[in-house]
Design an enzyme around this catalytic site. Structure first.
Site, PDB file in Angstrom:
ATOM      1  N   THR A 143      -7.560   7.055 -19.704  1.00 28.86           N
ATOM      2  CA  THR A 143      -8.635   6.905 -18.718  1.00 28.86           C
ATOM      3  C   THR A 143      -9.950   7.230 -19.402  1.00 28.86           C
ATOM      4  OG1 THR A 143      -7.145   7.484 -16.976  1.00 28.86           O
ATOM      5  CG2 THR A 143      -9.482   7.702 -16.489  1.00 28.86           C
ATOM      6  N   ALA A 295      -1.915  16.691   4.462  1.00 27.09           N
ATOM      7  CA  ALA A 295      -2.846  17.825   4.352  1.00 27.09           C
ATOM      8  C   ALA A 295      -2.158  18.958   3.588  1.00 27.09           C
ATOM      9  CB  ALA A 295      -3.244  18.286   5.742  1.00 27.09           C
ATOM     10  N   GLY A 300      -4.847  18.501  -7.292  1.00 28.10           N
ATOM     11  CA  GLY A 300      -5.075  19.059  -8.628  1.00 28.10           C
ATOM     12  C   GLY A 300      -4.523  18.078  -9.639  1.00 28.10           C
ATOM     13  N   CYS A 303      -5.514  14.338 -13.514  1.00 27.90           N
ATOM     14  CA  CYS A 303      -6.300  13.109 -13.307  1.00 27.90           C
ATOM     15  C   CYS A 303      -7.403  13.235 -12.256  1.00 27.90           C
ATOM     16  CB  CYS A 303      -5.371  11.971 -12.924  1.00 27.90           C
ATOM     17  SG  CYS A 303      -4.401  11.411 -14.309  1.00 27.90           S
TER      18      CYS A 303
HETATM   19  C1  UDX Z   1      -2.699  10.498  -9.808  1.00 24.88           C
HETATM   20  C2  UDX Z   1      -2.691   9.050  -9.275  1.00 24.88           C
HETATM   21  O1  UDX Z   1      -1.849   8.975  -8.120  1.00 24.88           O
HETATM   22  C3  UDX Z   1      -2.214   8.084 -10.343  1.00 24.88           C
HETATM   23  O2  UDX Z   1      -2.297   6.758  -9.870  1.00 24.88           O
HETATM   24  C4  UDX Z   1      -3.096   8.256 -11.578  1.00 24.88           C
HETATM   25  O3  UDX Z   1      -2.716   7.408 -12.612  1.00 24.88           O
HETATM   26  C5  UDX Z   1      -3.076   9.700 -12.052  1.00 24.88           C
HETATM   27  O4  UDX Z   1      -3.489  10.557 -10.981  1.00 24.88           O
HETATM   28  P1  UDX Z   1      -0.901  12.405 -10.214  1.00 24.88           P
HETATM   29  O5  UDX Z   1      -2.059  13.274 -10.561  1.00 24.88           O
HETATM   30  O6  UDX Z   1       0.267  12.412 -11.112  1.00 24.88           O
HETATM   31  O7  UDX Z   1      -1.364  10.870 -10.082  1.00 24.88           O
HETATM   32  O8  UDX Z   1      -0.375  12.862  -8.777  1.00 24.88           O
HETATM   33  P2  UDX Z   1      -0.504  12.391  -7.276  1.00 24.88           P
HETATM   34  O9  UDX Z   1       0.847  12.159  -6.741  1.00 24.88           O
HETATM   35  O10 UDX Z   1      -1.477  11.308  -7.108  1.00 24.88           O
HETATM   36  O11 UDX Z   1      -1.070  13.740  -6.605  1.00 24.88           O
HETATM   37  C6  UDX Z   1      -2.326  14.284  -6.980  1.00 24.88           C
HETATM   38  C7  UDX Z   1      -2.625  15.518  -6.190  1.00 24.88           C
HETATM   39  O12 UDX Z   1      -2.859  15.211  -4.826  1.00 24.88           O
HETATM   40  C8  UDX Z   1      -1.496  16.557  -6.187  1.00 24.88           C
HETATM   41  O13 UDX Z   1      -2.065  17.834  -6.327  1.00 24.88           O
HETATM   42  C9  UDX Z   1      -0.856  16.403  -4.828  1.00 24.88           C
HETATM   43  O14 UDX Z   1      -0.244  17.581  -4.367  1.00 24.88           O
HETATM   44  C10 UDX Z   1      -2.064  16.040  -3.977  1.00 24.88           C
HETATM   45  N1  UDX Z   1      -1.728  15.260  -2.774  1.00 24.88           N
HETATM   46  C11 UDX Z   1      -1.222  14.009  -2.903  1.00 24.88           C
HETATM   47  C12 UDX Z   1      -1.991  15.781  -1.523  1.00 24.88           C
HETATM   48  O15 UDX Z   1      -2.463  16.926  -1.390  1.00 24.88           O
HETATM   49  N2  UDX Z   1      -1.734  15.013  -0.417  1.00 24.88           N
HETATM   50  C13 UDX Z   1      -1.225  13.767  -0.512  1.00 24.88           C
HETATM   51  O16 UDX Z   1      -1.027  13.134   0.540  1.00 24.88           O
HETATM   52  C14 UDX Z   1      -0.955  13.231  -1.787  1.00 24.88           C
END
Ligand code: UDX
Length: 474
Positions: A143, A295, A300, A303
């Site tokens: 990225t 929620a 975190g 990414c």
């Molecule tokens: C993310 C993107 O989804 C992905 O497409 C990109 O390439 C990299 O960043 P990732 O960081 O692995 O992926 O995790 P993701 O499942 O997206 O969750 C990110 C954060 O959001 C986590 O801390 C998760 O707990 C939080 N989250 C996710 C929520 O709090 N609520 C949700 O409904 C979804």
């Protein structure tokens, strides 16, 4: 929508690409993105070499040991002799390369800008040794900020000029959208593949690289089965700059969606609504969608925080204010402190209390703790004079290594953590926390208080055991 039968008809036919379809692919960087992409492309039949300067990583991968926790990866690694080669020597692997995928780290600088030194170092090496008569297509998968495709091209050109060579070559942008914990799944079964290229040669090479995925002509690995309802992914072709912006827009939008529901969780609590019901009620509107409306303690990982800061930095350079994205970041920071506020409300005095933390990873199915909400929450609790006990099924070791100076009690299980605690806070929604022996846990705690930072427990059920329960927006 592709009929299941069509996919079935292809199964097993084309796991091994025909000789002329096989590409010689070099993946530079063996982090989450590089290793997953390399193993997946190797599994699909291409000739893949994964390169990393870290010899300890290469040594482990060579022995079939995964260097990251990612479901399904170990299984593919077991087969790695047949599908991928690992090396620390990029220069030697460059001859005959059709495609060089740059998937090295792009850490944040303290001002929010992105550190491109690893990307540029790879570009320099490629330029210093690539065959100018048969140049590989260079692909940015890390990225990277807007304009990096052009920057990589310029660096390679500089190196070629240094060698007295004037040659044309292509640099494409091919952002990844894989989620940690589901990285192989998202690689084999993506929603879309985005290719930003300025010329047909680069586009065709990438189309060929992804053909088995675009057409789903491979037999799924046992550990990463194709979902029943999966339909063929779209290939979105754009300019390199649009592709770079697509990646940031996607992550900023998803982060904003979570911050939106977290902000509404606060008002739901005040008016006596349940945010899970609200999320379902709005998510079923197809224009909104049900995903990323859970929620909790906030987002975190490696990414969202980095990419949000990076696009804010880029926007700042253009004197362009991204107010929604700034607000999403702000809401997210405050969201973490909701756990502290809830502990203060229920315990009154936090100093001297024992708080049990269930979950350290930023989300389940990963050992990644980068920018995990747990870090800020634990720091704050320690600062406030609380005694902190923690348990995470996978990320515990990493946490201990990263914060060796912290006075934390590491426990072997959730039950062990709860013993003599005044409150338990769930920060990661690991599967094993769904079904805990709550009766036993309650009996061993000094005070029966649960702060459910992921809204994963059935609050009515929990209250039956005499717990004081507090979720997020319920
Ligand atoms: C993310 C993107 O989804 C992905 O497409 C990109 O390439 C990299 O960043 P990732 O960081 O692995 O992926 O995790 P993701 O499942 O997206 O969750 C990110 C954060 O959001 C986590 O801390 C998760 O707990 C939080 N989250 C996710 C929520 O709090 N609520 C949700 O409904 C979804």
């Amino acid at each position: 929508m592709v009929a299941k039968e069509v996919i079935k008809n292809f199964e097993g036919v084309c796991k091994n690409l025909k000789a002329q379809e096989k590409l010689n692919i070099i993946i530079v960087g063996t982090g989450y993105v590089g290793l997953t992409t390399g193993l997946a492309l190797g599994y699909l039949g291409h000739k893949v070499t994964c390169v990393d300067t870290d010899t300890a990583i290469i040594d482990k991968l060579e022995r079939g040991i995964s260097t990251i926790y990612e479901p399904g990866l170990e299984d593919l690694l077991k087969d790695k002799g047949n599908i991928v080669q690992f090396t620390d020597r990029l220069l030697e692997s460059l001859s005959n390369a059709d495609i060089v995928v740059i998937a090295v780290g792009t850490p944040s600088k303290s001002n929010g800008d992105t550190d491109l030194s690893f990307v540029e170092a790879v570009a320099r090496e490629v330029g210093s040794a690539m065959d100018p008569d048969q140049p590989p297509v260079i692909v940015n998968k890390s990225t990277v900020p807007i304009g990096t495709a052009r920057r990589v091209e310029a660096v390679i050109k500089e190196e070629l000029e240094r060698r007295g060579i004037s040659s044309t070559f292509s640099v494409a942008s091919n952002p990844e959208f894989l989620r940690e914990g589901a990285a192989l799944h998202d690689t084999f079964y993506p929603d879309r593949i985005v290719v930003g290229a300025n010329d047909m040669h680069a586009l065709n090479m990438l189309r060929q690289m992804y053909a088995p995925i675009l057409e789903q002509t491979f037999t799924p690995p046992q550990s990463v089965l194709r979902p029943e309802s999966y339909s063929l992914p779209a290939l979105v072709t754009t300019s390199p700059t649009s592709a770079e912006l697509i990646k940031y827009s996607a992550n900023a939008f998803l982060a904003m969606k979570i911050s939106f529901i977290n902000e509404f969780a606060t008002i739901a609590e005040k008016v006596g609504a349940d945010i899970n019901e609200v999320a379902k009620g709005i998510g079923l509107d197809k224009r909104i969608g049900t995903g990323f409306l859970k929620a909790g303690v906030g987002w975190g990982g490696s990414c969202f925080p980095k990419d949000v800061r990076s696009i804010l930095f880029t926007a700042g350079q253009y004197n362009c204010e991204l107010q929604l994205i700034s607000a999403a970041l702000d809401v997210n920071q405050k969201q973490r402190m909701k756990i502290i506020e809830k502990l203060q409300q229920t315990l009154k005095v936090v100093r001297g209390s024992t708080i049990g933390i269930l979950g350290l990873a930023f989300k389940p199915n990963t050992d990644d703790i980068r920018e995990s909400p747990a870090i800020d929450i634990i720091n704050e609790l320690l600062e406030m004079g609380a005694r902190v006990k923690v348990y995470d099924p996978v990320a515990q070791q990493k946490y201990r290594e990263t914060y060796p100076e912290q006075k934390i009690v590491y426990c072997d299980s959730a039950v062990d953590t709860a013993r003599e605690c005044d409150a338990l806070a769930i920060l990661t929604d690991w599967d094993e926390f769904w079904q805990l022996p709550w009766k036993e846990i309650g009996q061993s705690m000094d005070q029966k208080i649960i702060i459910d930072g992921r809204n994963m427990l059935n609050c009515e059920e929990i209250k039956k055991y005499g717990f004081t329960y507090s979720g997020i927006g319920r």
